[in-house]
Design a protein around this motif. Structure first.
Motif, PDB file in Angstrom:
ATOM      1  N   LEU A  35       0.823  -1.208   0.000  1.00  0.00           N
ATOM      2  CA  LEU A  35       0.000   0.000   0.000  1.00  0.00           C
ATOM      3  C   LEU A  35       0.859   1.262   0.000  1.00  0.00           C
ATOM      4  N   ALA A  36       2.047   1.176   0.557  1.00  0.00           N
ATOM      5  CA  ALA A  36       3.019   2.276   0.572  1.00  0.00           C
ATOM      6  C   ALA A  36       4.352   1.653   0.944  1.00  0.00           C
ATOM      7  N   ASP A  37       5.421   2.445   0.884  1.00  0.00           N
ATOM      8  CA  ASP A  37       6.739   1.929   1.263  1.00  0.00           C
ATOM      9  C   ASP A  37       6.699   1.403   2.696  1.00  0.00           C
ATOM     10  N   GLY A  38       7.157   0.165   2.862  1.00  0.00           N
ATOM     11  CA  GLY A  38       7.207  -0.426   4.191  1.00  0.00           C
ATOM     12  C   GLY A  38       5.869  -0.904   4.724  1.00  0.00           C
ATOM     13  N   LYS A  39       4.815  -0.867   3.901  1.00  0.00           N
ATOM     14  CA  LYS A  39       3.473  -1.292   4.334  1.00  0.00           C
ATOM     15  C   LYS A  39       3.122  -2.643   3.719  1.00  0.00           C
ATOM     16  N   TRP A  40       2.073  -3.259   4.253  1.00  0.00           N
ATOM     17  CA  TRP A  40       1.584  -4.526   3.726  1.00  0.00           C
ATOM     18  C   TRP A  40       0.916  -4.327   2.377  1.00  0.00           C
ATOM     19  N   LEU A  42      -2.532  -5.634   0.014  1.00  0.00           N
ATOM     20  CA  LEU A  42      -3.940  -5.830   0.365  1.00  0.00           C
ATOM     21  C   LEU A  42      -4.200  -7.196   0.997  1.00  0.00           C
ATOM     22  N   LYS A  43      -3.555  -8.242   0.458  1.00  0.00           N
ATOM     23  CA  LYS A  43      -3.764  -9.588   1.019  1.00  0.00           C
ATOM     24  C   LYS A  43      -3.337  -9.632   2.485  1.00  0.00           C
ATOM     25  N   ALA A  44      -2.165  -9.091   2.784  1.00  0.00           N
ATOM     26  CA  ALA A  44      -1.664  -9.121   4.160  1.00  0.00           C
ATOM     27  C   ALA A  44      -2.533  -8.259   5.067  1.00  0.00           C
ATOM     28  N   LEU A  45      -2.977  -7.120   4.570  1.00  0.00           N
ATOM     29  CA  LEU A  45      -3.834  -6.235   5.367  1.00  0.00           C
ATOM     30  C   LEU A  45      -5.150  -6.922   5.694  1.00  0.00           C
ATOM     31  N   LEU A  46      -5.755  -7.550   4.690  1.00  0.00           N
ATOM     32  CA  LEU A  46      -7.021  -8.245   4.933  1.00  0.00           C
ATOM     33  C   LEU A  46      -6.818  -9.432   5.873  1.00  0.00           C
ATOM     34  N   CYS A  47      -5.705 -10.135   5.733  1.00  0.00           N
ATOM     35  CA  CYS A  47      -5.396 -11.247   6.629  1.00  0.00           C
ATOM     36  C   CYS A  47      -5.260 -10.744   8.064  1.00  0.00           C
ATOM     37  N   HIS A  48      -4.612  -9.624   8.222  1.00  0.00           N
ATOM     38  CA  HIS A  48      -4.450  -8.993   9.534  1.00  0.00           C
ATOM     39  C   HIS A  48      -5.826  -8.766  10.182  1.00  0.00           C
ATOM     40  N   ILE A  49      -6.750  -8.182   9.443  1.00  0.00           N
ATOM     41  CA  ILE A  49      -8.095  -7.913   9.974  1.00  0.00           C
ATOM     42  C   ILE A  49      -8.821  -9.224  10.259  1.00  0.00           C
ATOM     43  N   MET A  50      -8.758 -10.152   9.306  1.00  0.00           N
ATOM     44  CA  MET A  50      -9.450 -11.441   9.456  1.00  0.00           C
ATOM     45  C   MET A  50      -8.926 -12.223  10.658  1.00  0.00           C
ATOM     46  N   ASN A  81       0.551  -9.846  14.158  1.00  0.00           N
ATOM     47  CA  ASN A  81       0.427  -9.254  12.830  1.00  0.00           C
ATOM     48  C   ASN A  81       1.435  -9.844  11.850  1.00  0.00           C
ATOM     49  N   ALA A  82       2.638 -10.142  12.318  1.00  0.00           N
ATOM     50  CA  ALA A  82       3.654 -10.762  11.455  1.00  0.00           C
ATOM     51  C   ALA A  82       3.188 -12.143  10.999  1.00  0.00           C
ATOM     52  N   ARG A  83       2.580 -12.917  11.919  1.00  0.00           N
ATOM     53  CA  ARG A  83       2.066 -14.239  11.541  1.00  0.00           C
ATOM     54  C   ARG A  83       0.927 -14.108  10.524  1.00  0.00           C
ATOM     55  N   ALA A  84       0.089 -13.091  10.689  1.00  0.00           N
ATOM     56  CA  ALA A  84      -1.010 -12.866   9.737  1.00  0.00           C
ATOM     57  C   ALA A  84      -0.449 -12.544   8.356  1.00  0.00           C
ATOM     58  N   ALA A  85       0.580 -11.713   8.303  1.00  0.00           N
ATOM     59  CA  ALA A  85       1.198 -11.345   7.023  1.00  0.00           C
ATOM     60  C   ALA A  85       1.854 -12.552   6.362  1.00  0.00           C
ATOM     61  N   GLU A  86       2.481 -13.414   7.173  1.00  0.00           N
ATOM     62  CA  GLU A  86       3.073 -14.642   6.639  1.00  0.00           C
ATOM     63  C   GLU A  86       1.990 -15.557   6.070  1.00  0.00           C
ATOM     64  N   GLN A 150      -6.760   3.760   4.358  1.00  0.00           N
ATOM     65  CA  GLN A 150      -5.503   3.346   3.706  1.00  0.00           C
ATOM     66  C   GLN A 150      -5.783   2.692   2.357  1.00  0.00           C
ATOM     67  N   ILE A 151      -6.730   1.765   2.349  1.00  0.00           N
ATOM     68  CA  ILE A 151      -7.077   1.035   1.126  1.00  0.00           C
ATOM     69  C   ILE A 151      -7.612   2.010   0.079  1.00  0.00           C
ATOM     70  N   GLY A 152      -8.512   2.886   0.492  1.00  0.00           N
ATOM     71  CA  GLY A 152      -9.100   3.854  -0.437  1.00  0.00           C
ATOM     72  C   GLY A 152      -8.047   4.739  -1.077  1.00  0.00           C
ATOM     73  N   GLN A 153      -7.098   5.218  -0.277  1.00  0.00           N
ATOM     74  CA  GLN A 153      -6.021   6.063  -0.806  1.00  0.00           C
ATOM     75  C   GLN A 153      -5.132   5.275  -1.769  1.00  0.00           C
ATOM     76  N   PHE A 154      -4.875   4.025  -1.426  1.00  0.00           N
ATOM     77  CA  PHE A 154      -4.057   3.164  -2.287  1.00  0.00           C
ATOM     78  C   PHE A 154      -4.748   2.923  -3.629  1.00  0.00           C
ATOM     79  N   ILE A 155      -6.020   2.556  -3.601  1.00  0.00           N
ATOM     80  CA  ILE A 155      -6.774   2.282  -4.830  1.00  0.00           C
ATOM     81  C   ILE A 155      -6.831   3.543  -5.695  1.00  0.00           C
ATOM     82  N   GLN A 156      -7.066   4.688  -5.069  1.00  0.00           N
ATOM     83  CA  GLN A 156      -7.125   5.950  -5.812  1.00  0.00           C
ATOM     84  C   GLN A 156      -5.758   6.234  -6.472  1.00  0.00           C
TER      85      GLN A 156
END
Length: 161
Positions: A35-40, A42-50, A81-86, A150-156
């Motif tokens: 989504l930005a430098d040093g960020k997850w 979309l898959k990792a972000l959604l996994c984090h929430i899930m 969060n690291a496990r979710a991203a993995e 974050q997602i909205g700004q990324f998609i835009q």
């Protein structure tokens, strides 16, 4: 206007489901791009929430429903969060979306149709702190809003690039 009633809080929490579903048709490349430098991505972000929804469903919501002691505890957020991203690297986005909808829907189901008293009823969690459905939503709705922004700004940014 911020949600304040039980119904408003639950509806806002539920509104993330169609929002996430609307992202499914995005190109795989977009799902895999940070989504930005040093960020997850979309898959990792959604996994984090899930994964947080899954944790609270299994360790708190299901326990309340079953009349059992809560086992939810304060966790090391960074490790969780690291496990979710993995995990996100091992599962297709459709499966992550399916799991997100599954756990978010279960949380919503447990809060729908209960009395206002049951909604604010507190239970000791695994650390002895107070847990309530209302408290959970008041804690996680700002988290949802943050990630939705974050997602909205990324998609835009992707669409204007």
């Amino acid at each position: 206007m911020a949600a304040t009633t039980k119904e408003q809080l639950v509806l806002e929490f539920e509104s993330f489901i169609p929002y996430i579903q609307s992202l499914e048709p995005l190109d795989e490349r977009i799902w895999e791009t940070p989504l930005a430098d040093g960020k997850w991505n979309l898959k990792a972000l959604l996994c984090h929430i899930m994964k947080w929804d899954k944790y609270f469903y299994e360790e708190a919501f299901a326990k309340v429903k079953a009349g059992q002691p809560l086992t939810a505890k304060h966790l090391n957020f960074n490790e969780f969060n690291a496990r979710a991203a993995e995990y996100a690297q091992t599962v297709p986005r459709q499966e992550i979306i399916r799991q997100f909808i599954h756990y978010r829907s279960r949380l919503i189901s447990d809060m729908t149709g209960i009395s206002d008293e049951a909604f604010v009823q507190t239970y000791p969690d695994g650390d002895g702190k107070k847990f309530s459905y209302r408290g959970h939503l008041r804690g996680f709705l700002p988290h949802d809003r943050h990630h939705k922004k974050q997602i909205g700004q990324f998609i835009q940014a992707v669409h204007s690039a």
